[in-house]
Design a protein around this motif. Structure first.
Motif, PDB file in Angstrom:
ATOM      1  N   ASP A  77       0.839  -1.201   0.000  1.00 56.25           N
ATOM      2  CA  ASP A  77       0.000   0.000   0.000  1.00 56.25           C
ATOM      3  C   ASP A  77       0.871   1.247   0.000  1.00 56.25           C
ATOM      4  OD1 ASP A  77      -2.244  -1.585   0.080  1.00 56.25           O
ATOM      5  OD2 ASP A  77      -2.368  -1.565   2.258  1.00 56.25           O
ATOM      6  N   LEU A  78       0.593   2.163  -0.934  1.00 50.68           N
ATOM      7  CA  LEU A  78       1.359   3.417  -1.031  1.00 50.68           C
ATOM      8  C   LEU A  78       0.409   4.577  -0.724  1.00 50.68           C
ATOM      9  CD1 LEU A  78       3.245   2.511  -4.328  1.00 50.68           C
ATOM     10  CD2 LEU A  78       4.032   2.164  -1.975  1.00 50.68           C
ATOM     11  N   LEU A  79      -0.158   4.547   0.498  1.00 54.69           N
ATOM     12  CA  LEU A  79      -1.230   5.486   0.839  1.00 54.69           C
ATOM     13  C   LEU A  79      -0.739   6.935   0.896  1.00 54.69           C
ATOM     14  CD1 LEU A  79      -3.167   3.409   3.538  1.00 54.69           C
ATOM     15  CD2 LEU A  79      -3.410   3.401   1.059  1.00 54.69           C
ATOM     16  N   PHE A 315     -14.447   2.690   8.428  1.00 56.64           N
ATOM     17  CA  PHE A 315     -13.005   2.460   8.531  1.00 56.64           C
ATOM     18  C   PHE A 315     -12.266   3.242   7.462  1.00 56.64           C
ATOM     19  CE2 PHE A 315     -13.926  -1.601  10.743  1.00 56.64           C
ATOM     20  CZ  PHE A 315     -12.910  -1.599  11.689  1.00 56.64           C
ATOM     21  N   ASN A 316     -11.010   3.583   7.751  1.00 60.41           N
ATOM     22  CA  ASN A 316     -10.125   4.038   6.677  1.00 60.41           C
ATOM     23  C   ASN A 316      -9.592   2.814   5.938  1.00 60.41           C
ATOM     24  OD1 ASN A 316      -8.325   2.985   8.543  1.00 60.41           O
ATOM     25  ND2 ASN A 316      -6.916   4.710   8.491  1.00 60.41           N
ATOM     26  N   TYR A 317      -8.892   3.027   4.826  1.00 63.36           N
ATOM     27  CA  TYR A 317      -8.425   1.902   4.016  1.00 63.36           C
ATOM     28  C   TYR A 317      -7.458   1.008   4.789  1.00 63.36           C
ATOM     29  CZ  TYR A 317      -6.684  -0.966   0.266  1.00 63.36           C
ATOM     30  OH  TYR A 317      -6.357  -2.060  -0.495  1.00 63.36           O
ATOM     31  N   ALA A 318      -6.583   1.624   5.585  1.00 68.87           N
ATOM     32  CA  ALA A 318      -5.579   0.842   6.322  1.00 68.87           C
ATOM     33  C   ALA A 318      -6.218   0.030   7.445  1.00 68.87           C
ATOM     34  CB  ALA A 318      -4.511   1.775   6.894  1.00 68.87           C
ATOM     35  N   GLY A 319      -7.408   0.414   7.869  1.00 68.34           N
ATOM     36  CA  GLY A 319      -8.118  -0.339   8.900  1.00 68.34           C
ATOM     37  C   GLY A 319      -7.684  -0.033  10.322  1.00 68.34           C
ATOM     38  N   ASP A 320      -6.839   1.003  10.493  1.00 71.86           N
ATOM     39  CA  ASP A 320      -6.376   1.319  11.847  1.00 71.86           C
ATOM     40  C   ASP A 320      -7.148   2.473  12.493  1.00 71.86           C
ATOM     41  OD1 ASP A 320      -5.377   3.238  10.144  1.00 71.86           O
ATOM     42  OD2 ASP A 320      -3.324   3.180  10.897  1.00 71.86           O
ATOM     43  N   ARG A 321      -8.043   3.090  11.718  1.00 71.46           N
ATOM     44  CA  ARG A 321      -8.836   4.185  12.280  1.00 71.46           C
ATOM     45  C   ARG A 321     -10.287   4.100  11.849  1.00 71.46           C
ATOM     46  NH1 ARG A 321      -5.180   9.339  10.867  1.00 71.46           N
ATOM     47  NH2 ARG A 321      -4.597   9.864  12.988  1.00 71.46           N
ATOM     48  N   VAL A 322     -11.157   4.634  12.701  1.00 74.89           N
ATOM     49  CA  VAL A 322     -12.588   4.699  12.401  1.00 74.89           C
ATOM     50  C   VAL A 322     -13.034   6.135  12.609  1.00 74.89           C
ATOM     51  CG1 VAL A 322     -14.856   4.173  13.434  1.00 74.89           C
ATOM     52  CG2 VAL A 322     -13.276   2.322  12.899  1.00 74.89           C
ATOM     53  N   VAL A 323     -13.897   6.626  11.734  1.00 71.09           N
ATOM     54  CA  VAL A 323     -14.531   7.916  11.985  1.00 71.09           C
ATOM     55  C   VAL A 323     -16.007   7.656  12.295  1.00 71.09           C
ATOM     56  CG1 VAL A 323     -15.096   8.467   9.563  1.00 71.09           C
ATOM     57  CG2 VAL A 323     -14.816  10.314  11.213  1.00 71.09           C
ATOM     58  N   SER A 324     -16.510   8.376  13.303  1.00 74.32           N
ATOM     59  CA  SER A 324     -17.925   8.250  13.662  1.00 74.32           C
ATOM     60  C   SER A 324     -18.561   9.634  13.659  1.00 74.32           C
ATOM     61  CB  SER A 324     -18.080   7.606  15.049  1.00 74.32           C
ATOM     62  OG  SER A 324     -17.415   8.369  16.044  1.00 74.32           O
ATOM     63  N   ALA A 325     -19.797   9.704  13.161  1.00 77.99           N
ATOM     64  CA  ALA A 325     -20.556  10.957  13.139  1.00 77.99           C
ATOM     65  C   ALA A 325     -21.732  10.791  14.088  1.00 77.99           C
ATOM     66  CB  ALA A 325     -21.056  11.246  11.727  1.00 77.99           C
ATOM     67  N   SER A 326     -22.145  11.899  14.686  1.00 82.30           N
ATOM     68  CA  SER A 326     -23.207  11.773  15.684  1.00 82.30           C
ATOM     69  C   SER A 326     -24.190  12.944  15.673  1.00 82.30           C
ATOM     70  CB  SER A 326     -22.591  11.630  17.081  1.00 82.30           C
ATOM     71  OG  SER A 326     -23.569  11.752  18.096  1.00 82.30           O
ATOM     72  N   ALA A 359      -9.928   8.024  -0.196  1.00 83.48           N
ATOM     73  CA  ALA A 359      -9.464   6.661  -0.497  1.00 83.48           C
ATOM     74  C   ALA A 359      -8.198   6.275   0.261  1.00 83.48           C
ATOM     75  CB  ALA A 359      -9.242   6.505  -2.003  1.00 83.48           C
ATOM     76  N   SER A 360      -7.307   7.245   0.489  1.00 88.17           N
ATOM     77  CA  SER A 360      -6.046   6.913   1.153  1.00 88.17           C
ATOM     78  C   SER A 360      -6.128   7.060   2.671  1.00 88.17           C
ATOM     79  CB  SER A 360      -4.922   7.806   0.618  1.00 88.17           C
ATOM     80  OG  SER A 360      -5.212   9.149   0.920  1.00 88.17           O
ATOM     81  N   GLY A 361      -7.208   7.663   3.172  1.00 88.31           N
ATOM     82  CA  GLY A 361      -7.373   7.819   4.616  1.00 88.31           C
ATOM     83  C   GLY A 361      -6.703   9.048   5.192  1.00 88.31           C
ATOM     84  N   ARG A 362      -6.273   9.953   4.302  1.00 90.29           N
ATOM     85  CA  ARG A 362      -5.570  11.147   4.794  1.00 90.29           C
ATOM     86  C   ARG A 362      -6.501  12.260   5.245  1.00 90.29           C
ATOM     87  NH1 ARG A 362      -0.579  11.559   0.550  1.00 90.29           N
ATOM     88  NH2 ARG A 362      -2.269  11.467  -0.946  1.00 90.29           N
ATOM     89  N   ARG A 363      -7.731  12.236   4.696  1.00 87.31           N
ATOM     90  CA  ARG A 363      -8.686  13.286   5.070  1.00 87.31           C
ATOM     91  C   ARG A 363     -10.042  12.696   5.422  1.00 87.31           C
ATOM     92  NH1 ARG A 363      -8.056  16.649  -0.213  1.00 87.31           N
ATOM     93  NH2 ARG A 363      -8.043  14.485  -0.888  1.00 87.31           N
ATOM     94  N   VAL A 364     -10.780  13.464   6.200  1.00 92.08           N
ATOM     95  CA  VAL A 364     -12.132  13.076   6.602  1.00 92.08           C
ATOM     96  C   VAL A 364     -13.085  14.192   6.201  1.00 92.08           C
ATOM     97  CG1 VAL A 364     -13.644  12.723   8.608  1.00 92.08           C
ATOM     98  CG2 VAL A 364     -11.386  11.654   8.549  1.00 92.08           C
ATOM     99  N   ALA A 365     -14.262  13.842   5.723  1.00 92.67           N
ATOM    100  CA  ALA A 365     -15.301  14.842   5.445  1.00 92.67           C
ATOM    101  C   ALA A 365     -16.518  14.511   6.287  1.00 92.67           C
ATOM    102  CB  ALA A 365     -15.665  14.843   3.967  1.00 92.67           C
ATOM    103  N   SER A 366     -17.200  15.559   6.764  1.00 93.55           N
ATOM    104  CA  SER A 366     -18.418  15.372   7.544  1.00 93.55           C
ATOM    105  C   SER A 366     -19.541  16.198   6.931  1.00 93.55           C
ATOM    106  CB  SER A 366     -18.187  15.789   9.006  1.00 93.55           C
ATOM    107  OG  SER A 366     -17.820  17.169   9.063  1.00 93.55           O
ATOM    108  N   ALA A 367     -20.778  15.705   7.085  1.00 98.09           N
ATOM    109  CA  ALA A 367     -21.953  16.394   6.521  1.00 98.09           C
ATOM    110  C   ALA A 367     -22.957  16.614   7.638  1.00 98.09           C
ATOM    111  CB  ALA A 367     -22.575  15.539   5.425  1.00 98.09           C
TER     112      ALA A 367
END
Length: 462
Positions: A77-79, A315-326, A359-367
């Motif tokens: 992986d070349l994230l 999950f992000n692509y690498a699987g080491d982080r999760v983002v949650s919205a609330s 796709a690479s997990g470098r950024r997060v967007a929220s709505a």
């Protein structure tokens, strides 16, 4: 090198593979039989590189190799690859890391890295134009989704059906009938795209053949409506989440229940597998997200901290982080390994309805229901952009595969496409006459689909 990463390479597209011939002839004439046999046995125990495969989104190179007579694959992986990365330095690093890669492979490898970089440079500045408007159902749509190549898409509806369409012609290929209530959640088994699952308010999930429209299995066991579902990336397991406070895992091959994920104390409204398919995250109305071992059904982490219902977990692509919205107006970034919350993003002034990684997990967007979307840097936690311009709540947000665009779907009847580098609106997709609640890019980022309460979906092409 022992294990095969099954399904991993299916994320790649083989844009011309690069096979290698083994160098050095077998000088077996000078050896006796026993020594020859021993040499061969030792050689077959060492992995031998056969070819490289390219994966564009997120960037990666897949090594196809032979070990003990079996063909296997592993992805590099070349994230963090960017257009400015020094290709030679990167090739050196990969060569050091992978003992299979020999001196003769360096140049083909360098060309592949350059090819991935040129794909990253080709920032799409083209806008999308409407190809088709489909009045797909007689009752409101619930969801729409693409297969990986984007040549087919599906729609779910209150009319109790799911329909399969040809993207180019807009022609209806199949109507998947059989549910006794609203078809709420739908998915292809991407990257393969030969199966579809539909989750319904009738408490069942059905597994279908995407090519023939035939129903393989009806998955029964939930005590309440199914509202979220998904395949693992290997297409061997189906997950369903329900208003009965549980999620269930099912075997694709047999249609039988593998295990129940019990632990949430309120409805489960969101779920997501990691890339390797061995872990799943769920989000619930009990204010928590939970991380589960998909092989045993055991809960390995409770991600606690939100002050209200969790609306989205991914999950992000690498699987080491999760983002949650609330609904508590925040977004949280979690370290999966330790269960630690890394960042709490508090910028929104109303409920956060969706969140995603690029796709690479470098950024997060929220709505959010506050009519804005926000883009954050996942490593520093810094706010990069506030995307302002909608006049109603935003229920969906998505990055294109290249990460150069962000798409938002709003109750103001429009979809907007934003430049992720500047935060400026690049285009507004207009024409729907009611709230848009579903939008998606295909794998290449060349098509967009929007689904609306006006009972239509629109196909847009770059």
């Amino acid at each position: 090198h022992g294990s095969s990463v099954s399904g991993q390479a299916t994320f790649s597209r083989d844009f011309g593979s690069f096979p290698f011939s083994s160098s050095g002839a077998d000088s077996s004439a000078s050896m006796d039989g026993a020594e020859r046999f021993e040499r061969r046995a030792t050689a077959s125990a060492r992995p031998k590189l056969k070819k490289f495969l390219l994966r564009y989104y997120p960037p990666g190179i897949i090594l196809e190799y032979e070990l003990a007579g079996e063909l296997m694959q592993r992805s590099v992986d070349l994230l963090d690859l960017s257009a400015d990365t020094d290709a030679d330095v990167l090739v050196n690093a990969i060569t050091r890391q992978e003992s299979m890669i020999k001196e003769s492979h360096r140049e083909p490898l360098r060309k592949l890295v350059k090819k991935l970089q040129s794909k990253l440079r080709a920032v799409s500045t083209t806008s999308f134009s409407l190809v088709k408007e489909l009045r797909a159902h007689i009752l409101p749509l619930t969801n729409c989704a693409f297969n990986k190549s984007g040549d087919k898409f599906i729609t779910g509806s209150y009319d109790r059906t799911c329909k399969v369409f040809d993207t180019d012609t807009g022609e209806e290929i199949h109507t998947l009938e059989g549910h006794k209530n609203v078809v709420y959640a739908i998915a292809f088994n991407n990257p393969y795209g030969d199966k579809i699952i539909t989750g319904s308010f009738d408490k069942t999930c059905k597994l279908w053949d995407a090519n023939t429209g035939e129903c393989y299995y009806t998955l029964r066991g939930h005590a309440s409506e199914i509202v979220c579902l998904g395949f693992n990336p290997q297409s061997t397991v189906i997950a369903t989440g329900s208003m009965d406070n549980t999620a269930k895992l099912w075997d694709v091959e047999t249609g039988t229940e593998v295990c129940t994920l019990a632990g949430h104390t309120a409805e489960i409204v969101s779920l997501c597998f990691n890339t390797s398919g061995d872990t799943i995250v769920t989000g619930g109305f009990d204010h928590d997200a939970r991380v589960w071992d998909a092989r045993t059904g055991r809960c390995v982490r409770a991600l606690e901290g939100h002050g209200a219902e969790v609306s989205s977990t991914v999950f992000n692509y690498a699987g080491d982080r999760v983002v949650s919205a609330s609904i508590d107006r925040t977004c949280r970034l979690w370290d999966v390994g330790g269960g630690r919350c890394e960042f709490v993003w508090r910028g929104h002034s109303d409920e956060v309805l969706d969140a995603c990684f690029d796709a690479s997990g470098r950024r997060v967007a929220s709505a959010s229901a506050d009519a804005t979307a926000r883009v954050y840097d996942a490593s520093s936690g810094e706010l990069a952009h506030v995307l302002e311009g909608h006049e109603g709540e935003i229920s969906k947000v998505a990055f294109n595969p290249q990460g150069t665009r962000v798409m938002t779907a709003s109750s103001d009847k429009t979809c907007k496409i934003w430049d992720s580098a500047t935060g400026l609106c690049a285009q507004t997709l207009e024409g729907h006459t009611d709230e848009i609640f579903s939008c998606a890019f295909n794998y290449e980022g060349s098509y967009v689909i929007t689904g609306s309460k006006d009972n239509t979906c629109r196909i847009w092409k770059a």
